[in-house]
Design an enzyme around this catalytic site. Sequence first.
Site, PDB file in Angstrom:
ATOM      1  N   SER A 117     -90.916  52.506  -9.497  1.00 39.61           N
ATOM      2  CA  SER A 117     -91.887  53.462 -10.292  1.00 39.61           C
ATOM      3  C   SER A 117     -91.000  54.037 -11.348  1.00 39.61           C
ATOM      4  CB  SER A 117     -92.345  54.551  -9.622  1.00 39.61           C
ATOM      5  OG  SER A 117     -93.229  54.004  -8.364  1.00 39.61           O
ATOM      6  N   ARG A 134     -88.201  64.162  -6.389  1.00 38.90           N
ATOM      7  CA  ARG A 134     -87.436  63.013  -6.819  1.00 38.90           C
ATOM      8  C   ARG A 134     -86.213  63.367  -7.596  1.00 38.90           C
ATOM      9  NH1 ARG A 134     -90.158  61.689  -3.756  1.00 38.90           N
ATOM     10  NH2 ARG A 134     -91.854  60.084  -3.589  1.00 38.90           N
ATOM     11  N   GLU A 171     -88.143  57.906 -14.316  1.00 37.12           N
ATOM     12  CA  GLU A 171     -87.492  58.219 -12.856  1.00 37.12           C
ATOM     13  C   GLU A 171     -85.975  57.634 -13.044  1.00 37.12           C
ATOM     14  OE1 GLU A 171     -88.188  57.261  -8.225  1.00 37.12           O
ATOM     15  OE2 GLU A 171     -89.782  57.654  -9.537  1.00 37.12           O
TER      16      GLU A 171
END
Length: 357
Positions: free
Chosen positions: A245, A168, A349
């Site tokens: 998320s 990510r 995130e």
Amino acid sequence: MRELLTATGARVRNSVPLAELTTLRVGGPATVAECATTEALVATVRTLDAAGIPLLLIAGGSNLLISDTGFGGVVVRIATERVEIGADRVAAEAGADWDAVVAATVAAGRGGLECLSGIPGSAGATPVQNVGAYGVEVEHLLRRVRLLDRASGEIRWAAPDELGFGYRTSLLKHSERAVVLEVEFALDPDGVSAPLRYRELAKALDAGEGETRPAAQVREAVLRLRAGKGMVLDPADHDTWSAGSFFTNPVVPETRVEKVRAAIADHVGDITVPTYPAVDGVKFSAGWLIERAGFAKGYPGPDAPARLSTKHTLALTNRGDATAADLIGLAREVRDGVAERFGIRLEPEPVTVGIAL
């Protein structure tokens, strides 16, 4: 300011609530310069940089948490939309809606991107975040990225091995030097999906792990699974008023894994803990940890303006009138609760602007 930016081809608006440009629907006001062409985007960024004016790039706004005070510089809204599909490739300008890109490739009988269906945001953001879902990550499909180097002014195509991809993340995420202008992905001309590596998806398709299916069939299954978790945007469903998320799945070094397992056992008993192999250790499920730390779906309750999704504990949601401060407060509570119980610090995130977790 307006005349300076209008000359670049941008459409300029003042005092725009940035909540209108993000999927979390929070964020205070700013001046927005909307660029519908790559030429206007490049000219606008160059003009602002030359004038020393801070800028914030926004396209889909799906991975941003912006403060309630807004942004003091200029928000450059990337609204470029061109998509071109070839026999074994797709090229998309940075502002193109990502799921629309995936849908277009599947409709054209091409495979490869179907596991990334339903992910909100823009095409240009996918390599920045190294977007991934259901066993597929952007780094494995990307052919090249067209970049504007803000320091040199150079525009060039960069290969995937230049981008420092990780879980990510990428070099693009941790630097403001480059602006993504266009992306190009490899496709399967036969319309076959990527190998099914994610157990939940393989089960939904009655397939063995590693098998393939028609891309259209896989896309339908992915959309069903994501919708069941509140991960497909729906204005009527506040569970989708989120940044997806909110925390990444933590990777624990091998030297600390047994200590973490012991902490989990002390708190919830000797149960099976879902883990996955990772390059630098063992990956734990952030959603599983959040639930076992005592944060249930819908936490902290029906009257709270910011809550965990009622479908998926990994998403922090705006129930209609939440502020950025509300969301940060909830994120801190969840992060600190998991750290206290299990000794694992969850990392956010989304990119935060003007506010820190």
